[in-house]
Write a protein that holds these residues in place. Structure first.
Motif, PDB file in Angstrom:
ATOM      1  N   ARG A 171      -2.952   6.229   2.517  1.00 17.27           N
ATOM      2  CA  ARG A 171      -2.494   4.846   2.554  1.00 17.27           C
ATOM      3  C   ARG A 171      -3.595   3.922   3.075  1.00 17.27           C
ATOM      4  O   ARG A 171      -3.760   2.799   2.601  1.00 17.27           O
ATOM      5  CB  ARG A 171      -1.264   4.737   3.452  1.00 17.27           C
ATOM      6  CG  ARG A 171      -0.765   3.333   3.563  1.00 17.27           C
ATOM      7  CD  ARG A 171       0.530   3.245   4.326  1.00 17.27           C
ATOM      8  NE  ARG A 171       0.828   1.866   4.571  1.00 17.27           N
ATOM      9  CZ  ARG A 171       0.941   1.327   5.773  1.00 17.27           C
ATOM     10  NH1 ARG A 171       0.822   2.072   6.842  1.00 17.27           N
ATOM     11  NH2 ARG A 171       1.200   0.060   5.914  1.00 17.27           N
TER      12      ARG A 171
ATOM     13  N   ARG B 140      -4.993   0.690   1.217  1.00 11.86           N
ATOM     14  CA  ARG B 140      -4.967  -0.618   1.870  1.00 11.86           C
ATOM     15  C   ARG B 140      -6.374  -1.233   1.863  1.00 11.86           C
ATOM     16  O   ARG B 140      -6.528  -2.425   1.601  1.00 11.86           O
ATOM     17  CB  ARG B 140      -4.442  -0.469   3.294  1.00 11.86           C
ATOM     18  CG  ARG B 140      -4.289  -1.792   4.006  1.00 11.86           C
ATOM     19  CD  ARG B 140      -3.641  -1.665   5.349  1.00 11.86           C
ATOM     20  NE  ARG B 140      -4.187  -0.542   6.080  1.00 11.86           N
ATOM     21  CZ  ARG B 140      -3.474   0.199   6.920  1.00 11.86           C
ATOM     22  NH1 ARG B 140      -2.203  -0.045   7.103  1.00 11.86           N
ATOM     23  NH2 ARG B 140      -4.038   1.193   7.578  1.00 11.86           N
TER      24      ARG B 140
ATOM     25  N   SER C  70       0.821  -1.208   0.000  1.00  7.42           N
ATOM     26  CA  SER C  70       0.000   0.000   0.000  1.00  7.42           C
ATOM     27  C   SER C  70       0.860   1.265   0.000  1.00  7.42           C
ATOM     28  O   SER C  70       0.486   2.273  -0.597  1.00  7.42           O
ATOM     29  CB  SER C  70      -0.940  -0.003   1.197  1.00  7.42           C
ATOM     30  OG  SER C  70      -0.216  -0.047   2.399  1.00  7.42           O
TER      31      SER C  70
END
Length: 179
Positions: free
Chosen positions: A134, A138, A118
C-alpha cells in the motif's frame, strides 16, 4: 676618534636612508589601505552574490559551476554558490519499466473508479497479478498527483434523489438510513 669615525660611517647610511624608509612606509600603508578597501568590497559582493543566488533553483546553480576552472576548486565554487557538492554530482535515476507499467495500471483503474484510494488500488492491482504494498501504491499515486475523490465525505442525504429530500422546516433533515 677612530671609534667616532666608525660610528659616523655606519650611521651615515641610516641618516641618508631615513627619508626613504618613511617614504616606503607611507607607500606601504597606502597600498595596505587600498587592499583592505578591495577586500571589503569583495566581501560585500560575495554576500550579495550568496543572497541573490540563494533563491535560485539547484539545477541552475549546477550549471554555473565550472569543473575546469584553473584557480577555483569545485568545492570552493559550490561553497560560493551555496550549493552542496553532492547536489552538483547527483544523477537522477530513471524510472524502471515495471514501475511505469504499474503507474499505467493505476491510471486505468483510477479512470474506472476515481473514488478508490491506495487501499482499493492494492486490491485492483492484486487481481491483475501485481503484488504491491500500500505504501508503494500511495507513493506512486502521489507522484502522479492522483487523489481519491471520497464521496463518502458528503452526507448521504445530499446524495439522494431530489424527490426524496425533505423541505427545510426549521429542523435539519434526517439522513436516510441504509440497511
Amino acid at each position: 676618534m677612530s671609534q667616532g669615525k666608525k660610528q659616523l660611517l655606519e650611521g651615515a647610511s641610516e641618516l641618508f636612508s631615513k627619508g626613504k624608509k618613511t617614504k616606503d612606509k607611507e607607500e606601504g600603508q597606502a597600498k595596505e589601505a587600498e587592499l583592505f578597501q578591495q577586500i571589503g568590497r569583495l566581501q560585500m559582493e560575495l554576500e550579495w552574490l550568496k543572497k541573490s543566488l540563494s533563491c535560485s533553483d539547484a539545477r541552475e546553480l549546477c550549471k554555473l559551476a565550472d569543473h575546469d576552472h584553473p584557480e577555483l576548486s569545485v568545492s570552493r565554487q559550490c561553497a560560493l554558490l551555496g550549493l552542496p557538492r553532492s547536489t552538483l554530482y547527483y544523477q537522477p535515476t530513471p524510472i524502471r519499466e515495471s514501475t511505469l507499467r504499474i503507474m499505467a495500471r493505476i491510471d486505468a483503474h483510477y479512470l474506472e473508479d476515481p473514488c478508490s484510494g491506495s487501499r482499493w488500488m492494492v486490491g485492483y492491482l492484486a487481481r491483475d497479478g501485481i503484488p504491491i504494498s500500500r505504501d508503494h501504491v500511495r507513493n506512486l499515486m502521489q507522484r502522479k498527483g492522483i487523489r481519491a475523490n471520497h464521496l463518502s465525505a458528503f452526507p448521504a442525504w445530499l446524495m439522494s434523489e431530489p424527490s426524496q429530500l425533505q423541505i427545510w422546516s426549521g429542523q435539519p433533515p434526517s439522513p436516510p438510513f441504509r440497511s
